[in-house]
Design an enzyme around this catalytic site. Structure first.
Site, PDB file in Angstrom:
ATOM      1  N   GLY A 176       0.843  -1.233  -0.014  1.00  0.00           N
ATOM      2  CA  GLY A 176       0.028  -0.055  -0.088  1.00  0.00           C
ATOM      3  C   GLY A 176       0.817   1.358  -0.003  1.00  0.00           C
ATOM      4  O   GLY A 176       1.134   1.759   0.943  1.00  0.00           O
ATOM      5  N   TYR A 177       1.559   1.661  -1.280  1.00  0.00           N
ATOM      6  CA  TYR A 177       2.377   2.942  -1.281  1.00  0.00           C
ATOM      7  C   TYR A 177       1.454   3.869  -2.180  1.00  0.00           C
ATOM      8  O   TYR A 177       1.024   4.774  -1.546  1.00  0.00           O
ATOM      9  CB  TYR A 177       3.642   2.315  -1.907  1.00  0.00           C
ATOM     10  CG  TYR A 177       4.662   1.851  -1.142  1.00  0.00           C
ATOM     11  CD1 TYR A 177       4.767   1.489  -0.025  1.00  0.00           C
ATOM     12  CD2 TYR A 177       6.228   2.276  -1.464  1.00  0.00           C
ATOM     13  CE1 TYR A 177       5.589   1.203   0.792  1.00  0.00           C
ATOM     14  CE2 TYR A 177       7.318   1.843  -0.742  1.00  0.00           C
ATOM     15  CZ  TYR A 177       7.080   1.319   0.382  1.00  0.00           C
ATOM     16  OH  TYR A 177       8.030   0.887   0.981  1.00  0.00           O
ATOM     17  N   GLU A 195      12.474  -3.892  -4.546  1.00  0.00           N
ATOM     18  CA  GLU A 195      11.403  -3.697  -5.490  1.00  0.00           C
ATOM     19  C   GLU A 195      11.993  -3.863  -6.950  1.00  0.00           C
ATOM     20  O   GLU A 195      11.402  -4.544  -8.066  1.00  0.00           O
ATOM     21  CB  GLU A 195      10.545  -2.771  -5.363  1.00  0.00           C
ATOM     22  CG  GLU A 195       9.391  -2.880  -6.413  1.00  0.00           C
ATOM     23  CD  GLU A 195       8.044  -1.914  -6.139  1.00  0.00           C
ATOM     24  OE1 GLU A 195       8.295  -1.060  -5.325  1.00  0.00           O
ATOM     25  OE2 GLU A 195       7.029  -1.807  -6.864  1.00  0.00           O
ATOM     26  N   SER A 218       8.476   4.761 -12.438  1.00  0.00           N
ATOM     27  CA  SER A 218       8.332   4.936 -13.901  1.00  0.00           C
ATOM     28  C   SER A 218       9.637   5.047 -14.614  1.00  0.00           C
ATOM     29  O   SER A 218      10.736   5.361 -13.737  1.00  0.00           O
ATOM     30  CB  SER A 218       7.496   5.864 -14.360  1.00  0.00           C
ATOM     31  OG  SER A 218       8.117   7.330 -14.069  1.00  0.00           O
ATOM     32  N   GLU A 254      10.612   7.163 -16.595  1.00  0.00           N
ATOM     33  CA  GLU A 254      10.935   8.500 -16.624  1.00  0.00           C
ATOM     34  C   GLU A 254      11.489   8.839 -15.349  1.00  0.00           C
ATOM     35  O   GLU A 254      12.452   9.684 -15.460  1.00  0.00           O
ATOM     36  CB  GLU A 254       9.797   9.511 -16.932  1.00  0.00           C
ATOM     37  CG  GLU A 254       9.108   9.466 -18.392  1.00  0.00           C
ATOM     38  CD  GLU A 254       8.466   8.290 -18.638  1.00  0.00           C
ATOM     39  OE1 GLU A 254       7.805   7.561 -17.613  1.00  0.00           O
ATOM     40  OE2 GLU A 254       7.984   7.817 -19.998  1.00  0.00           O
TER      41      GLU A 254
HETATM   42  C1  LIG Z   1       0.177  -2.734 -12.861  1.00  0.00           C
HETATM   43  C2  LIG Z   1       0.562  -1.907 -11.750  1.00  0.00           C
HETATM   44  C3  LIG Z   1       0.704  -2.534 -10.621  1.00  0.00           C
HETATM   45  C4  LIG Z   1       1.051  -1.689  -9.627  1.00  0.00           C
HETATM   46  N1  LIG Z   1       1.250  -2.251  -8.274  1.00  0.00           N
HETATM   47  C5  LIG Z   1       1.416  -1.472  -7.059  1.00  0.00           C
HETATM   48  C6  LIG Z   1       1.466  -1.941  -5.748  1.00  0.00           C
HETATM   49  O1  LIG Z   1       0.993  -3.323  -5.430  1.00  0.00           O
HETATM   50  N2  LIG Z   1       1.413  -1.057  -4.737  1.00  0.00           N
HETATM   51  C7  LIG Z   1       1.587   0.170  -5.076  1.00  0.00           C
HETATM   52  O2  LIG Z   1       1.820   0.835  -4.211  1.00  0.00           O
HETATM   53  N3  LIG Z   1       1.535   0.633  -6.147  1.00  0.00           N
HETATM   54  C8  LIG Z   1       1.481  -0.168  -7.308  1.00  0.00           C
HETATM   55  N4  LIG Z   1       1.807   0.776  -8.749  1.00  0.00           N
HETATM   56  C9  LIG Z   1       1.770   1.901  -8.987  1.00  0.00           C
HETATM   57  C10 LIG Z   1       3.206   2.352  -9.578  1.00  0.00           C
HETATM   58  O3  LIG Z   1       4.174   2.313  -8.626  1.00  0.00           O
HETATM   59  C11 LIG Z   1       2.708   3.971  -9.955  1.00  0.00           C
HETATM   60  O4  LIG Z   1       1.979   3.634 -11.023  1.00  0.00           O
HETATM   61  C12 LIG Z   1       3.954   4.698 -10.463  1.00  0.00           C
HETATM   62  O5  LIG Z   1       4.926   4.726  -9.680  1.00  0.00           O
HETATM   63  C13 LIG Z   1       3.705   5.828 -11.471  1.00  0.00           C
HETATM   64  O6  LIG Z   1       2.659   6.775 -10.412  1.00  0.00           O
HETATM   65  P1  LIG Z   1       1.486   6.997 -11.004  1.00  0.00           P
HETATM   66  O7  LIG Z   1       0.673   5.794 -11.708  1.00  0.00           O
HETATM   67  O8  LIG Z   1       0.793   8.081  -9.967  1.00  0.00           O
HETATM   68  O9  LIG Z   1       1.679   8.185 -12.137  1.00  0.00           O
HETATM   69  P2  LIG Z   1       2.376   9.553 -12.070  1.00  0.00           P
HETATM   70  O10 LIG Z   1       3.181   9.815 -11.063  1.00  0.00           O
HETATM   71  O11 LIG Z   1       1.004  10.456 -11.990  1.00  0.00           O
HETATM   72  O12 LIG Z   1       2.974   9.729 -13.325  1.00  0.00           O
HETATM   73  C14 LIG Z   1       2.323   9.948 -14.562  1.00  0.00           C
HETATM   74  C15 LIG Z   1       3.380  10.265 -15.593  1.00  0.00           C
HETATM   75  O13 LIG Z   1       3.903  11.377 -15.595  1.00  0.00           O
HETATM   76  C16 LIG Z   1       5.430  10.962 -15.484  1.00  0.00           C
HETATM   77  N5  LIG Z   1       6.130  11.588 -14.288  1.00  0.00           N
HETATM   78  C17 LIG Z   1       5.854  11.932 -13.155  1.00  0.00           C
HETATM   79  N6  LIG Z   1       6.816  12.702 -12.432  1.00  0.00           N
HETATM   80  C18 LIG Z   1       7.687  12.715 -13.465  1.00  0.00           C
HETATM   81  C19 LIG Z   1       8.891  13.681 -13.269  1.00  0.00           C
HETATM   82  N7  LIG Z   1       9.376  14.397 -12.322  1.00  0.00           N
HETATM   83  N8  LIG Z   1       9.905  13.743 -14.374  1.00  0.00           N
HETATM   84  C20 LIG Z   1       9.456  12.891 -15.706  1.00  0.00           C
HETATM   85  N9  LIG Z   1       8.351  12.322 -15.678  1.00  0.00           N
HETATM   86  C21 LIG Z   1       7.548  12.601 -14.662  1.00  0.00           C
HETATM   87  C22 LIG Z   1       5.523   9.716 -15.018  1.00  0.00           C
HETATM   88  O14 LIG Z   1       6.603   8.856 -15.729  1.00  0.00           O
HETATM   89  C23 LIG Z   1       4.343   8.964 -15.696  1.00  0.00           C
HETATM   90  O15 LIG Z   1       4.681   8.553 -17.303  1.00  0.00           O
HETATM   91  C24 LIG Z   1       1.395  -0.205  -9.563  1.00  0.00           C
HETATM   92  C25 LIG Z   1       1.133   0.290 -11.116  1.00  0.00           C
HETATM   93  C26 LIG Z   1       0.895  -0.502 -12.271  1.00  0.00           C
HETATM   94  C27 LIG Z   1       0.901  -0.122 -13.384  1.00  0.00           C
END
Ligand SMILES: Cc1cc2nc3c(=O)[nH]c(=O)nc-3n(C[C@H](O)[C@H](O)[C@H](O)COP(=O)(O)OP(=O)(O)OC[C@H]3O[C@@H](n4cnc5c(N)ncnc54)[C@H](O)[C@@H]3O)c2cc1C
Length: 402
Positions: free
Chosen positions: A127-128, A248, A387, A389
């Protein structure tokens, strides 16, 4: 730097292969190879088989039940498992929480939780992430307020987590919660273990593009959590969070998965025909396959180079971000090519459409049926675990000092 395996490491590889040949149930490897759905019972079965051999918690010290493997042995094990189409080890308890408890947990927490991770008594989820706190993880808002009453010292938790992988199966969730709203954002976060069966916890599914139920939203409404479930110090959870993220990203490059997927792609391309010839002989398609295979060979060498550095006492820095980016790009490209190679048959809705000669056409091997589902599912690879990026930002900071 010697990138060849030593005779001892080759002997270890043979031992792992023999174990997989003997103990990995064909029912499970068939499901993995053909991209079929794995149930919780399937995943638990594989965990139990590994645990019985002492090979489940590969990142734990021996005193807590780890096998005491070197970085090279872990690499060999993970690759052989992928090549044999073993189910992946579900990472949340074993690979993520375990190392955090071992480093930051109290003796009582280690004694209680670690054996339960090994024997499967507790299924964990992570739950992050929250809406608005993904890349910018330190912005988590889920709130935990401490109190003492007749039932004891506790927290009351309110908020929402999202993208919670396999949370629908979980008994427990480890969460980043905000315990101090006044402090700088990284300094007011705590690491809390929450029972998913507590009143006030609600799990709602998110169905992904491949039709799978892999991720969820988790809501907390006045959930009571015993204070003894706090790991480390209150407001110091960011330290645990960062430590966990290094685990991770371990093996996120997934070289073994790519090698196995590459072999499947070649089999599909050899069978599919374009203009009367095997697709594998089409110059444009063959060029893309060759390019990704070369990238994969480079990736293997880079992975071994990083492992050799770690074995020599080094610490992987920007390299783990590089491996994450290239490894996930390669996995995505291979699944993209497999989907292209299968065309309309990438996702048949008529099961018989996969049988040779159906309606007069030579269709692909059974595992090609999952080509579209895999392609869609693999879109996640460049997002989760931080991600790509964000990994590029890390590399630019560490190497270029930007
Ligand atoms: C299939 C799947 C399973 C997952 N499982 C888990 C889980 O079990 N538990 C959990 O806690 N999380 C989980 N996640 C979450 C995952 O860690 C996040 O989706 C990831 O960290 C991106 O965060 P966000 O989705 O909020 O996108 P955002 O942070 O909103 O990013 C949106 C876009 O903007 C870009 N971006 C954001 N900030 C910057 C920056 N500073 N510079 C350049 N580009 C940027 C990103 O690269 C991305 O392309 C999962 C995600 C997926 C897709």
């Amino acid at each position: 730097m010697d990138l060849n395996f030593t005779p001892e490491e080759e002997a270890f590889r043979s031992e792992v292969r023999a174990f997989l040949a003997d103990k990995l149930p064909a029912r499970l490897s068939d499901k993995v190879a053909t991209g079929k759905h794995l149930s919780k019972a399937d995943m638990q079965e594989w965990h139990a088989i590994l645990n019985a051999r002492g090979w489940l918690a590969n990142h734990w010290p021996e005193q807590y039940g780890g096998p005491g493997w070197s970085a090279v042995e872990k690499f060999i094990f993970e690759n052989e498992c992928a090549l044999a189409h073993a189910p992946r080890i579900v990472p949340f308890g074993v690979n993520m929480l375990g190392p955090v408890l071992i480093k930051y947990g109290s003796e009582a927490q280690k004694r209680y939780w670690l054996p339960r991770i090994l024997d499967g008594s507790d299924w964990w989820c992570q739950g992050y992430s929250e809406p608005g706190a993904g890349s910018d993880l330190a912005s988590v808002k889920t709130q935990a307020v401490r109190g003492i009453d007749a039932q004891g010292d506790h927290y009351i938790v309110n908020g929402q987590k999202t993208w919670t992988t396999l949370g629908q199966h979980a008994d427990m969730i480890f969460c980043l919660v905000r315990t101090n709203r006044e402090a700088k954002k990284q300094e007011g976060i705590s690491f809390l273990l929450i029972d998913m069966k507590s009143p006030g916890v609600e799990v709602r599914p998110i169905i992904t593009l491949d039709g799978e139920h892999e991720v969820n939203e988790v809501f907390f409404s006045d959930v009571r959590v015993p204070a003894e479930n706090l790991v480390g110090e209150e407001d110091k959870g960011w330290t645990c969070a960062k430590y966990l993220l290094t685990y991770e990203r371990t093996n996120i490059a997934g070289v073994g998965f790519s090698v196995a997927a590459m072999a499947q792609l070649k089999a599909i391309a050899a069978r599919q025909r374009k203009n009367g010839r095997p697709l594998a002989e089409d110059p444009a398609f063959a060029a893309r396959m060759a390019r990704v295979e070369i990238d994969l060979e480079n990736m293997k060498t880079t992975n071994l180079r990083v492992i050799a550095a770690v074995a020599g006492g080094g610490v992987p820095g920007a390299e783990s971000s590089m491996l994450k980016i290239r490894g996930t790009e390669i996995r995505q490209e291979i699944s993209s090519l497999a989907r292209r190679a299968m065309g309309a048959q990438a996702r048949p809705f008529v099961a018989e459409a996969l049988e040779d000669g159906f309606d007069g056409h030579p269709f692909g091997p059974e595992y090609s049926a999952a080509a579209a589902a895999r392609y869609f599912n693999n879109r996640k690879l460049s997002i989760f675990g931080g991600s790509n990026e964000i990994q590029k930002n890390i590399i630019s900071k560490m190497i270029l000092g930007l």
